[in-house]
Design a protein around this motif. Structure first.
Motif, PDB file in Angstrom:
ATOM      1  N   GLU A   1     -21.479  -5.254   4.975  1.00 29.66           N
ATOM      2  CA  GLU A   1     -20.495  -4.272   5.438  1.00 29.66           C
ATOM      3  C   GLU A   1     -19.404  -4.952   6.262  1.00 29.66           C
ATOM      4  OE1 GLU A   1     -23.261  -0.268   5.784  1.00 29.66           O
ATOM      5  OE2 GLU A   1     -22.634  -1.239   7.642  1.00 29.66           O
ATOM      6  N   LYS A   2     -18.180  -4.467   6.107  1.00 29.50           N
ATOM      7  CA  LYS A   2     -17.099  -4.935   6.978  1.00 29.50           C
ATOM      8  C   LYS A   2     -17.088  -4.106   8.250  1.00 29.50           C
ATOM      9  CE  LYS A   2     -13.804  -6.533   3.456  1.00 29.50           C
ATOM     10  NZ  LYS A   2     -12.581  -6.161   2.721  1.00 29.50           N
ATOM     11  N   LYS A   3     -16.608  -4.705   9.329  1.00 27.98           N
ATOM     12  CA  LYS A   3     -16.507  -3.965  10.592  1.00 27.98           C
ATOM     13  C   LYS A   3     -15.404  -2.918  10.480  1.00 27.98           C
ATOM     14  CE  LYS A   3     -17.929  -7.982  13.281  1.00 27.98           C
ATOM     15  NZ  LYS A   3     -17.386  -9.196  13.905  1.00 27.98           N
ATOM     16  N   PRO A   4     -15.562  -1.763  11.167  1.00 28.58           N
ATOM     17  CA  PRO A   4     -14.527  -0.724  11.090  1.00 28.58           C
ATOM     18  C   PRO A   4     -13.152  -1.222  11.513  1.00 28.58           C
ATOM     19  CG  PRO A   4     -16.403   0.012  12.435  1.00 28.58           C
ATOM     20  CD  PRO A   4     -16.702  -1.375  11.983  1.00 28.58           C
ATOM     21  N   GLU A   5     -13.116  -2.088  12.536  1.00 31.09           N
ATOM     22  CA  GLU A   5     -11.794  -2.570  13.004  1.00 31.09           C
ATOM     23  C   GLU A   5     -11.117  -3.442  11.936  1.00 31.09           C
ATOM     24  OE1 GLU A   5     -15.007  -4.843  15.467  1.00 31.09           O
ATOM     25  OE2 GLU A   5     -14.694  -2.842  14.604  1.00 31.09           O
ATOM     26  N   THR A   6     -11.934  -4.187  11.162  1.00 30.90           N
ATOM     27  CA  THR A   6     -11.382  -4.986  10.055  1.00 30.90           C
ATOM     28  C   THR A   6     -10.768  -4.059   9.017  1.00 30.90           C
ATOM     29  OG1 THR A   6     -13.127  -6.631  10.396  1.00 30.90           O
ATOM     30  CG2 THR A   6     -11.953  -6.725   8.288  1.00 30.90           C
ATOM     31  N   LEU A   7     -11.487  -2.987   8.688  1.00 30.07           N
ATOM     32  CA  LEU A   7     -11.016  -2.044   7.667  1.00 30.07           C
ATOM     33  C   LEU A   7      -9.742  -1.331   8.113  1.00 30.07           C
ATOM     34  CD1 LEU A   7     -14.485  -0.602   6.645  1.00 30.07           C
ATOM     35  CD2 LEU A   7     -13.032  -2.094   5.270  1.00 30.07           C
ATOM     36  N   ILE A   8      -9.703  -0.919   9.381  1.00 29.66           N
ATOM     37  CA  ILE A   8      -8.515  -0.202   9.887  1.00 29.66           C
ATOM     38  C   ILE A   8      -7.292  -1.125   9.857  1.00 29.66           C
ATOM     39  CG2 ILE A   8      -7.498   0.798  11.984  1.00 29.66           C
ATOM     40  CD1 ILE A   8     -10.401   2.020  12.439  1.00 29.66           C
ATOM     41  N   ARG A   9      -7.506  -2.383  10.211  1.00 29.42           N
ATOM     42  CA  ARG A   9      -6.393  -3.352  10.149  1.00 29.42           C
ATOM     43  C   ARG A   9      -5.935  -3.559   8.700  1.00 29.42           C
ATOM     44  NH1 ARG A   9      -6.775  -8.388   8.823  1.00 29.42           N
ATOM     45  NH2 ARG A   9      -8.970  -8.631   9.375  1.00 29.42           N
ATOM     46  N   GLN A  10      -6.906  -3.696   7.787  1.00 29.48           N
ATOM     47  CA  GLN A  10      -6.550  -3.920   6.382  1.00 29.48           C
ATOM     48  C   GLN A  10      -5.806  -2.723   5.794  1.00 29.48           C
ATOM     49  OE1 GLN A  10     -10.260  -5.178   4.507  1.00 29.48           O
ATOM     50  NE2 GLN A  10     -10.008  -7.275   5.223  1.00 29.48           N
ATOM     51  N   VAL A  11      -6.250  -1.522   6.158  1.00 31.15           N
ATOM     52  CA  VAL A  11      -5.566  -0.314   5.667  1.00 31.15           C
ATOM     53  C   VAL A  11      -4.129  -0.277   6.186  1.00 31.15           C
ATOM     54  CG1 VAL A  11      -5.485   2.202   5.862  1.00 31.15           C
ATOM     55  CG2 VAL A  11      -7.643   1.079   5.308  1.00 31.15           C
ATOM     56  N   GLU A  12      -3.958  -0.549   7.462  1.00 32.00           N
ATOM     57  CA  GLU A  12      -2.615  -0.532   8.073  1.00 32.00           C
ATOM     58  C   GLU A  12      -1.683  -1.494   7.329  1.00 32.00           C
ATOM     59  OE1 GLU A  12       0.572   0.235   9.841  1.00 32.00           O
ATOM     60  OE2 GLU A  12      -1.148   1.330  10.665  1.00 32.00           O
ATOM     61  N   GLU A  13      -2.189  -2.706   7.082  1.00 32.45           N
ATOM     62  CA  GLU A  13      -1.363  -3.709   6.393  1.00 32.45           C
ATOM     63  C   GLU A  13      -1.054  -3.269   4.963  1.00 32.45           C
ATOM     64  OE1 GLU A  13      -3.354  -7.495   6.773  1.00 32.45           O
ATOM     65  OE2 GLU A  13      -3.303  -7.422   8.968  1.00 32.45           O
ATOM     66  N   MET A  14      -2.042  -2.655   4.304  1.00 31.13           N
ATOM     67  CA  MET A  14      -1.837  -2.242   2.910  1.00 31.13           C
ATOM     68  C   MET A  14      -0.819  -1.111   2.788  1.00 31.13           C
ATOM     69  SD  MET A  14      -5.538  -2.316   1.103  1.00 31.13           S
ATOM     70  CE  MET A  14      -5.174  -2.801  -0.549  1.00 31.13           C
ATOM     71  N   ILE A  15      -0.931  -0.137   3.677  1.00 30.25           N
ATOM     72  CA  ILE A  15      -0.005   1.006   3.608  1.00 30.25           C
ATOM     73  C   ILE A  15       1.423   0.524   3.856  1.00 30.25           C
ATOM     74  CG2 ILE A  15       0.661   3.186   4.722  1.00 30.25           C
ATOM     75  CD1 ILE A  15      -1.799   3.409   2.885  1.00 30.25           C
ATOM     76  N   SER A  16       1.587  -0.378   4.840  1.00 27.97           N
ATOM     77  CA  SER A  16       2.954  -0.833   5.143  1.00 27.97           C
ATOM     78  C   SER A  16       3.488  -1.769   4.056  1.00 27.97           C
ATOM     79  CB  SER A  16       3.015  -1.508   6.514  1.00 27.97           C
ATOM     80  OG  SER A  16       2.155  -2.611   6.550  1.00 27.97           O
ATOM     81  N   SER A  17       2.605  -2.446   3.319  1.00 26.45           N
ATOM     82  CA  SER A  17       3.115  -3.394   2.314  1.00 26.45           C
ATOM     83  C   SER A  17       3.213  -2.793   0.912  1.00 26.45           C
ATOM     84  CB  SER A  17       2.227  -4.651   2.254  1.00 26.45           C
ATOM     85  OG  SER A  17       0.995  -4.345   1.657  1.00 26.45           O
ATOM     86  N   THR A  18       2.683  -1.559   0.721  1.00 29.77           N
ATOM     87  CA  THR A  18       2.697  -0.982  -0.622  1.00 29.77           C
ATOM     88  C   THR A  18       3.389   0.372  -0.710  1.00 29.77           C
ATOM     89  OG1 THR A  18       0.593   0.203  -0.336  1.00 29.77           O
ATOM     90  CG2 THR A  18       0.482  -2.065  -1.194  1.00 29.77           C
ATOM     91  N   GLY A  19       3.318   1.166   0.354  1.00 32.45           N
ATOM     92  CA  GLY A  19       3.867   2.519   0.282  1.00 32.45           C
ATOM     93  C   GLY A  19       2.962   3.500  -0.451  1.00 32.45           C
ATOM     94  N   HIS A  20       1.717   3.093  -0.763  1.00 34.22           N
ATOM     95  CA  HIS A  20       0.776   4.022  -1.408  1.00 34.22           C
ATOM     96  C   HIS A  20       0.530   5.230  -0.511  1.00 34.22           C
ATOM     97  CE1 HIS A  20      -0.455   2.117  -5.100  1.00 34.22           C
ATOM     98  NE2 HIS A  20      -0.724   0.966  -4.511  1.00 34.22           N
TER      99      HIS A  20
END
Length: 624
Positions: A285-304
């Motif tokens: 499992e990934k840590k929740p803070e890792t996932l929240i950071r990854q989501v933030e980066e993905m939303i800002s870099s993709t616009g999904h």
């Protein structure tokens, strides 16, 4: 207008072949030492929905000395144009012919895409058989779940990567680069890779012998230093593994058009039919803070506008509810939706579903897999009918009006009483919907059945598949039983499932059949409009191979299996024990409980599950 522009004007969806998407990487060709093409043996829309492609694309393109470009199977209209205009299959990023690359890497997600692999090599101007390719041509490599029984493709692929790609890709690139600089030929390279990189299987370095009854007698290496058994590679520190937070954004609608974040890898459930549950062990499992950071980066870099929390069993993620709530608190107001794959009934929480569907409400999907508790115990699907009743009651009371239920037919020990159980369950869900006040016109229950396919490295690898006639009879029986205006019944074509079973359990002799079927025109066999069962039967007849021998035969425990030299980490002894327990209708504990079922993976691979705040799972000694 050049040739390519001319043919793109003639095809149905030119967007599949032009590249240039947001976040795509196009490097200076002359500045990198190793050039790789990631080949997905299906159309763009399917391939671009595959997270593995995005991961490897990111991992390789981060290197200064390597590049990775993409290629997908051209649809039949594009293939016709390429052949007519004598154009070679090319990559999306630089439109270069695949023959210009050093390494051509196929992902093996599904047995029914094998004919497309041969077709793509041919369209690239490459001989389909590895023995016929020379030193001027790319190395053809392959990985993914179907690589765990690589034998049907052994004649066509130079090397297979067993296990997780991001774990082994750097070693492969480094070794290739060094040997290329030394001027090594492909045979020298393949031998060196097999001898020095764990998880690499080079089929041409092994001899297969058969018994008089057609079973495999042995698979043995023919060169010194080549391993007799090839173990899978596993990412040990999953929380810190390289992950693409700037994925390519498709330029056209694809199957899963959203930002995908992998919350965990592996599954502890131990469903006995499930190959992925074995191949991707242990759970990490990934840590929740890792996932929240990854989501933030993905939303800002993709616009999904949708985040999908992906894994084999996302509802099992420790703290999934607070994670979802946290993400929705951050992104809900921006109109960004959070989605989970199908929900397990026993892990289902209507509060979680309500959270997930705050932004956009869609139907709920559950997979009971079998219609009776007896059969669910056989397959180790540890959910009960009460779990389903509770889940759908809660869903209907909270405003849902449509539910999808997934089942499998043809499971080992299945009887018509188990099929009655599927129909009864569906009708009970309809009844609960009516009792909960869902308007008759809006209430919709969709029942989908797929046919059981025995797979390598599972407790059911010794089991026969139901015959085509048995599967057709069962589908017809269910169709009659599920006559209700509120119920829709969908089923899979049993001929496709039969061929899938043949290749899932097959050996090297099937290579000749595959090549024959492809020569006759087999393409896109996973697509019902292109699958030609008669053509495949002709190919089997010509090669004097009976496909029923592979799909319908019960295998004894002491038989050498075609894939015995490929190790997934779970011991054969454990799988035999699981098969015996299945036949006795005895379930096995989920190792998340802290009790180890003794699959042997942790001591064999010297690894432990990474479950956040979970119970320590002590491997059982002597159970390997």
């Amino acid at each position: 207008m050049n040739k390519l522009e001319k043919i793109l004007a003639r095809v149905e969806k030119p967007g599949r072949y032009v590249g240039g998407e947001w976040n795509a990487v196009k490097k200076d060709w002359d500045q990198v030492a190793v050039k790789m093409a990631f080949a997905f043996p299906d159309v763009y829309e399917v391939g671009m929905s595959h997270l593995g492609l995005q991961i490897l694309y990111h991992v390789v393109n981060k290197r200064k000395d390597a590049l990775m470009e993409r290629v997908f199977a051209p649809w039949v209209d594009m293939e016709e144009q390429l052949r007519k205009e004598k154009l070679l299959l090319f990559s999306l990023e630089s439109q270069r012919p695949l023959a210009d690359f050093d390494i051509l890497g196929f992902t093996l997600q599904y047995e029914m895409s094998f004919s497309n692999i041969l077709n793509m090599m041919d369209l690239a101007g490459l001989p389909v058989r590895s023995a016929h390719r020379d030193n001027t041509m790319p190395l053809v490599i392959a990985g993914g779940p179907c690589a765990f029984n690589p034998e049907p493709l052994a004649d066509f692929i130079d090397l297979f990567v067993i296990g997780e790609g991001e774990e082994v890709i750097h070693e492969l690139i480094d070794a290739y680069k060094e040997m290329k600089q030394r001027g090594a030929n492909r045979r020298e390279m393949l031998l060196k890779f097999a001898q020095t990189i764990p998880g690499i299987y080079v089929p041409s370095l092994y001899e297969v012998k058969y018994n008089n009854d057609n079973t495999v007698a042995s698979v043995t290496p023919m060169k010194e230093g080549v391993p007799g058994r090839i173990g899978k590679r596993v990412v040990r520190d999953f929380d810190n593994v390289d992950f693409p937070t700037n994925p390519i954004v498709p330029s056209m609608g694809v199957v899963h058009d959203r930002a995908m974040v992998e919350v965990l890898r592996g599954c502890t459930r131990g469903c006995r039919f499930c190959q992925a549950g074995v191949l991707y062990r242990p759970v990490r499992e990934k840590k929740p803070e890792t996932l929240i950071r990854q989501v933030e980066e993905m939303i800002s870099s993709t616009g999904h506008d949708e985040i999908s929390l992906t894994s084999l069993s996302t509802a099992d993620y420790t703290g999934v509810a607070p994670l979802v709530k946290n993400l929705l608190d951050i992104y809900g107001e921006r109109g960004v939706n959070v989605s989970l794959p199908s929900l397990r009934l026993d892990a289902f929480s209507i509060d979680l579903a309500k959270e997930v569907q705050k932004v956009r409400k869609s139907g709920l999907t559950f997979a009971p897999e079998a219609g009776t508790q007896r059969l669910r115990d056989v397959i180790n699907k540890n959910v009960t009918e009460q779990n389903l009743v509770d889940a759908v009651s809660s869903a209907f009371k909270n405003g849902w009006s449509s539910v999808k239920l997934y089942f499998m037919i043809g499971l080992p020990t299945e009887t018509y009483e188990d099929l009655d159980g599927i129909a009864d369950m569906a009708k009970k869900v309809v009844q609960i919907g009516r009792e909960c006040g869902v308007p008759r016109g809006r209430l919709k229950v969709t029942v989908s059945t797929s046919s059981f396919v025995p797979k390598s490295h599972t407790a059911f690898q010794w089991e026969p598949q139901n015959t085509l006639q048995e599967l057709r009879d069962k589908q017809k029986y269910l169709k009659e039983k599920l006559r209700d205006k509120s119920i829709t019944y969908n089923w899979h074509d049993p001929e496709t499932s039969f061929l899938e079973a043949v290749f899932a359990k097959g050996d090297r002799r099937l290579g000749a059949v595959l090549e024959s079927a492809w020569t006759k025109g087999a393409r896109f066999d996973g697509w019902s409009e292109h699958f030609d069962y008669g053509l495949w039967m002709e190919a089997f007849a010509e090669e004097k191979i009976d496909p029923r021998w592979y799909a319908y035969r019960r295998i004894s425990y002491d038989e050498v299996l075609p894939w015995d030299h490929i190790e997934a980490g779970v011991s054969k002894r454990f799988l035999i024990r699981e098969h015996k327990k299945a036949m006795a209708g005895q379930p096995t504990v989920d190792c998340r409980s802290g009790r180890c079922p003794g699959c042997g993976l942790c001591p064999t691979l010297e690894i432990k599950p990474t479950i956040l705040g979970g119970a320590e799972i002590a491997p059982i000694q002597g159970e390997v």
